[in-house]
Design an enzyme around this catalytic site. Structure first.
Site, PDB file in Angstrom:
ATOM      1  N   LYS A  22      -1.389  -7.455  -1.915  1.00 52.54           N
ATOM      2  CA  LYS A  22      -2.067  -6.250  -1.405  1.00 52.54           C
ATOM      3  C   LYS A  22      -1.078  -5.106  -1.168  1.00 52.54           C
ATOM      4  CE  LYS A  22      -2.990  -5.987   3.191  1.00 52.54           C
ATOM      5  NZ  LYS A  22      -2.488  -4.799   3.899  1.00 52.54           N
ATOM      6  N   ASN A  23       0.036  -5.426  -0.502  1.00 53.90           N
ATOM      7  CA  ASN A  23       0.920  -4.353  -0.055  1.00 53.90           C
ATOM      8  C   ASN A  23       1.768  -3.739  -1.164  1.00 53.90           C
ATOM      9  OD1 ASN A  23      -0.168  -4.552   2.433  1.00 53.90           O
ATOM     10  ND2 ASN A  23       1.545  -5.635   3.372  1.00 53.90           N
ATOM     11  N   ARG A  92      -4.177   1.968   6.703  1.00 53.30           N
ATOM     12  CA  ARG A  92      -2.888   2.642   6.890  1.00 53.30           C
ATOM     13  C   ARG A  92      -2.365   3.219   5.564  1.00 53.30           C
ATOM     14  NH1 ARG A  92       0.903   4.715  10.615  1.00 53.30           N
ATOM     15  NH2 ARG A  92       2.963   4.464   9.727  1.00 53.30           N
ATOM     16  N   CYS A 116      -4.543  -1.675  10.799  1.00 56.84           N
ATOM     17  CA  CYS A 116      -4.514  -2.658  11.886  1.00 56.84           C
ATOM     18  C   CYS A 116      -3.888  -2.034  13.127  1.00 56.84           C
ATOM     19  CB  CYS A 116      -3.681  -3.879  11.477  1.00 56.84           C
ATOM     20  SG  CYS A 116      -4.520  -4.961  10.328  1.00 56.84           S
ATOM     21  N   ARG A 121       1.621   3.627  15.549  1.00 61.97           N
ATOM     22  CA  ARG A 121       2.092   3.628  14.162  1.00 61.97           C
ATOM     23  C   ARG A 121       2.195   5.084  13.701  1.00 61.97           C
ATOM     24  NH1 ARG A 121      -1.033  -0.916  10.678  1.00 61.97           N
ATOM     25  NH2 ARG A 121       0.821  -0.735   9.338  1.00 61.97           N
ATOM     26  N   PRO A 122       3.214   5.806  14.210  1.00 62.98           N
ATOM     27  CA  PRO A 122       3.324   7.227  13.870  1.00 62.98           C
ATOM     28  C   PRO A 122       3.674   7.439  12.393  1.00 62.98           C
ATOM     29  CG  PRO A 122       5.246   6.513  15.130  1.00 62.98           C
ATOM     30  CD  PRO A 122       4.323   5.333  15.051  1.00 62.98           C
ATOM     31  N   ILE A 123       3.572   8.687  11.934  1.00 59.85           N
ATOM     32  CA  ILE A 123       3.956   9.010  10.545  1.00 59.85           C
ATOM     33  C   ILE A 123       5.041  10.086  10.536  1.00 59.85           C
ATOM     34  CG2 ILE A 123       1.813   8.271   9.418  1.00 59.85           C
ATOM     35  CD1 ILE A 123       0.998  11.272   9.395  1.00 59.85           C
ATOM     36  N   ASP A 124       5.786  10.160  11.659  1.00 63.12           N
ATOM     37  CA  ASP A 124       6.813  11.212  11.773  1.00 63.12           C
ATOM     38  C   ASP A 124       7.863  11.133  10.664  1.00 63.12           C
ATOM     39  OD1 ASP A 124       7.372   8.757  13.096  1.00 63.12           O
ATOM     40  OD2 ASP A 124       9.084   9.657  14.110  1.00 63.12           O
ATOM     41  N   ASP A 308       4.726  -9.826   9.178  1.00 65.28           N
ATOM     42  CA  ASP A 308       3.377 -10.188   8.724  1.00 65.28           C
ATOM     43  C   ASP A 308       3.150 -11.697   8.714  1.00 65.28           C
ATOM     44  OD1 ASP A 308       2.922  -7.523   8.402  1.00 65.28           O
ATOM     45  OD2 ASP A 308       3.034  -7.517   6.222  1.00 65.28           O
ATOM     46  N   ILE A 330       9.225  -5.463  15.118  1.00 66.80           N
ATOM     47  CA  ILE A 330       8.758  -4.371  14.250  1.00 66.80           C
ATOM     48  C   ILE A 330       7.632  -3.572  14.921  1.00 66.80           C
ATOM     49  CG2 ILE A 330       7.877  -3.755  11.949  1.00 66.80           C
ATOM     50  CD1 ILE A 330      10.641  -5.087  11.869  1.00 66.80           C
ATOM     51  N   ARG A 400      -9.642  -7.771   4.500  1.00 66.12           N
ATOM     52  CA  ARG A 400      -8.798  -6.670   4.017  1.00 66.12           C
ATOM     53  C   ARG A 400      -7.612  -7.189   3.224  1.00 66.12           C
ATOM     54  NH1 ARG A 400      -7.149  -3.061   8.808  1.00 66.12           N
ATOM     55  NH2 ARG A 400      -6.075  -2.154   7.047  1.00 66.12           N
TER      56      ARG A 400
HETATM   57  C1  EPZ Z   1       3.922  -1.979   6.001  1.00 62.87           C
HETATM   58  O1  EPZ Z   1       3.359  -1.157   7.011  1.00 62.87           O
HETATM   59  C2  EPZ Z   1       2.894  -3.058   5.710  1.00 62.87           C
HETATM   60  N1  EPZ Z   1       1.663  -2.431   5.261  1.00 62.87           N
HETATM   61  C3  EPZ Z   1       2.639  -3.876   6.966  1.00 62.87           C
HETATM   62  O2  EPZ Z   1       1.740  -4.936   6.623  1.00 62.87           O
HETATM   63  C4  EPZ Z   1       3.941  -4.481   7.446  1.00 62.87           C
HETATM   64  O3  EPZ Z   1       3.713  -5.146   8.670  1.00 62.87           O
HETATM   65  C5  EPZ Z   1       4.985  -3.380   7.653  1.00 62.87           C
HETATM   66  O4  EPZ Z   1       5.141  -2.587   6.442  1.00 62.87           O
HETATM   67  C6  EPZ Z   1       6.359  -3.909   8.025  1.00 62.87           C
HETATM   68  O5  EPZ Z   1       6.794  -4.823   7.053  1.00 62.87           O
HETATM   69  C7  EPZ Z   1       1.532  -2.082   3.992  1.00 62.87           C
HETATM   70  O6  EPZ Z   1       2.436  -2.213   3.180  1.00 62.87           O
HETATM   71  C8  EPZ Z   1       0.226  -1.526   3.587  1.00 62.87           C
HETATM   72  P1  EPZ Z   1       6.579   0.557   8.537  1.00 62.87           P
HETATM   73  P2  EPZ Z   1       4.011   0.253   7.348  1.00 62.87           P
HETATM   74  O7  EPZ Z   1       6.436   1.992   8.216  1.00 62.87           O
HETATM   75  O8  EPZ Z   1       4.503   0.887   6.124  1.00 62.87           O
HETATM   76  C9  EPZ Z   1       7.553   2.578  12.787  1.00 62.87           C
HETATM   77  C10 EPZ Z   1      -0.207  -6.244   6.773  1.00 62.87           C
HETATM   78  O9  EPZ Z   1      -0.555  -7.091   7.634  1.00 62.87           O
HETATM   79  N2  EPZ Z   1       7.365   3.876  12.119  1.00 62.87           N
HETATM   80  O10 EPZ Z   1       7.700  -0.209   7.933  1.00 62.87           O
HETATM   81  O11 EPZ Z   1       3.030   0.977   8.179  1.00 62.87           O
HETATM   82  C11 EPZ Z   1       6.242   1.818  12.917  1.00 62.87           C
HETATM   83  O12 EPZ Z   1       5.493   2.289  14.020  1.00 62.87           O
HETATM   84  C12 EPZ Z   1       0.412  -4.931   7.193  1.00 62.87           C
HETATM   85  O13 EPZ Z   1      -0.379  -6.413   5.551  1.00 62.87           O
HETATM   86  C13 EPZ Z   1       7.613   5.037  12.817  1.00 62.87           C
HETATM   87  O14 EPZ Z   1       7.991   5.024  13.997  1.00 62.87           O
HETATM   88  O15 EPZ Z   1       5.225  -0.227   8.251  1.00 62.87           O
HETATM   89  C14 EPZ Z   1       6.690   0.394  13.028  1.00 62.87           C
HETATM   90  O16 EPZ Z   1       7.070   0.127  14.365  1.00 62.87           O
HETATM   91  C15 EPZ Z   1       0.349  -4.700   8.680  1.00 62.87           C
HETATM   92  N3  EPZ Z   1       7.426   6.243  12.175  1.00 62.87           N
HETATM   93  C16 EPZ Z   1       7.936   0.362  12.148  1.00 62.87           C
HETATM   94  O17 EPZ Z   1       8.345   1.724  11.977  1.00 62.87           O
HETATM   95  C17 EPZ Z   1       7.029   6.317  10.880  1.00 62.87           C
HETATM   96  O18 EPZ Z   1       6.880   7.440  10.362  1.00 62.87           O
HETATM   97  C18 EPZ Z   1       7.702  -0.253  10.775  1.00 62.87           C
HETATM   98  O19 EPZ Z   1       6.656   0.410  10.116  1.00 62.87           O
HETATM   99  C19 EPZ Z   1       6.779   5.118  10.178  1.00 62.87           C
HETATM  100  C20 EPZ Z   1       6.950   3.909  10.821  1.00 62.87           C
END
Ligand code: EPZ
Length: 419
Positions: A22-23, A92, A116, A121-124, A308, A330, A400
């Protein structure tokens, strides 16, 4: 609302072919927007999140259709650059379309994505990186309006404060058709990043360093279409191995990318299961009661133990002999499944990022509600090893990410049905 009814206590045995990932399918579907030609994605899992991605593509003017785990996406004509809020909220990964739409058209309008609930889960990092690549970003009444002044983003040197998977993907997607070179330092190293880059290279992109912390992308004028096979899902792999281990069973998992499962398998092996790998297969046999894992299980970015897989491994360790300790590094709120496991008889203490699991001899079926995707899968796993009947609601979360989970489990001899 559908539910899963599980009559526990059956030992799972047999062979299973793993679903596509999926991811990596989600960012690859977004990436197809960059190609002016048809893309064919084989081994594409048919999941509700994938259908959401398909609705986003169709809403933008692409044509996306599925049959037999093949997605055919034709993005020759893009007529819109805005993703409506209701589609943004579905998952997401909707935010990953930002980099791709910008790369294709130079403008896009999105909003805060759903997904989820695992804590904030910010996007900064996504937005800061886009700005560095020359994108003007304005927020207005919940909309994030992005525009590149001269139609094309430019390359940049971007150092991420944390190796975010999504931010790394968005930068790559915006950079492959940008002017000049982009360097990402402290990039995410997850296998799904390599799969996305593999797809983009097959479409003519110039990318190196994926799988390492420094990724270099040389912008191209245009990409072409391709036929590509999505990698197998390493988290579904961890899930089915955990379920089989929890029930004392035996499995041959086929269509596995063995090297990518190592961070999980090396921990699962410590429970006393026999695990062998050959070609694209993993064999697991779990005999008597599992042993607790001695060392603290710390979730970390790849190649660390995957966040995950935390919930599904926990579902097997709740009945292991001894005490196991998890440290979730994480996400701030990724122990929401523990209440359901405790309701089923598990002994779990959570304090901040730590969860202490004292193994109990037996779980009991109960009525529980899935709170997120992997937590829901952990409840199915716990229910399979429990005595008695469990009813799991909230299963839209599970759908999902797991393709026909009840069919896979029934195929292995589990007693589960959807009502
Ligand atoms: C991906 O999410 C995966 N989702 C998640 O899988 C997975 O848990 C995660 O990576 C970590 O491996 C998909 O690929 C669709 P991140 P993502 O950006 O990209 C913080 C599942 O169960 N952060 O690496 O959203 C964030 O809050 C899902 O399949 C910021 O602070 O993860 C988190 O604490 C759930 N600012 C950490 O970084 C940002 O702009 C990691 O998030 C972006 C992230």
């Amino acid at each position: 609302m559908q539910k899963l009814i599980v009559n526990g206590g059956k030992t799972l045995r047999g062979e299973l072919s793993l679903q596509g990932c999926k991811n990596s399918a989600l960012p690859i579907m977004a990436a197809s927007l960059l190609c002016g030609e048809e893309c064919v994605l084989n081994n594409c899992p048919e999941l509700t999140d994938i259908y959401s991605a398909s609705r986003i593509l169709n809403g933008l003017g692409s044509r996306c259709r599925f049959s037999d785990n093949t997605a055919v996406i034709d993005s020759q004509n893009i007529s819109k650059t805005e993703i409506p809020e209701n589609l943004m909220r579905e998952m997401r990964s909707s935010i990953i379309f930002m980099g791709a739409i910008l790369g294709r058209t130079g403008e896009c309008t999105v909003s805060i994505p759903g997904g989820c609930e695992l804590g904030p889960r910010p996007i900064d990092m996504h937005l800061a990186a886009m700005k560095k690549m020359g994108v003007d970003i304005r927020e207005s009444y919940g909309k994030i309006i992005c525009r590149v002044p001269f139609g094309k983003a430019h390359g940049a040197k971007i150092s991420l404060p944390f190796p975010s998977v999504g931010a790394t993907e968005n930068i790559i997607l915006c950079a492959v058709t940008a002017d000049g070179e982009t360097v990402i330092n402290n990039a995410a190293r997850e296998p799904e990043i390599c799969d996305l880059c593999g797809f983009l290279r097959a479409c003519g992109a110039e990318i190196s360093g994926d799988g390492e912390s420094r990724i270099v992308i040389k912008g191209q004028n245009r990409l072409h279409g391709c036929v590509y096979a999505i990698m197998p899902d390493r988290i579904a792999c961890a899930t089915y191995l955990s379920m089989v281990a929890a029930t004392g069973g035996e499995i041959v998992l086929k269509n596995v990318c063995v090297a990518e499962t190592e961070p999980f398998v090396s921990v699962l092996e410590q429970t006393g299961c026999s695990i062998y790998t050959y070609d694209d297969r993993i064999y697991l046999r779990s005999g008597s009661r599992l042993k607790a894992v001695k060392d603290r299980i710390r979730t970390m970015p790849h190649p660390g133990f995957p966040t995950d897989a935390q919930a599904v491994l926990m579902s097997a360790l709740v009945t292991a002999n001894g005490t196991s300790v998890f440290e979730e590094n994480i996400f701030d709120c990724r122990y929401r499944h523990t209440d359901a496991l405790v309701k089923m008889g598990a002994d779990i203490q959570v304090l901040g990022k730590i969860a202490v699991i004292k193994g109990v001899p037996q779980l009991h079926g109960a009525n529980v509600e899935a709170t997120d995707l992997r937590g829901g899968a952990a409840m199915v796993s716990a229910a399979l090893s429990a005595e008695g009947t469990a009813e799991i609601s909230g299963i839209s979360h599970i759908d999902r990410g797991y393709e026909k989970i009840e069919e896979a489990v029934r195929h292995l001899g589990g007693d589960i049905r959807r009502v």
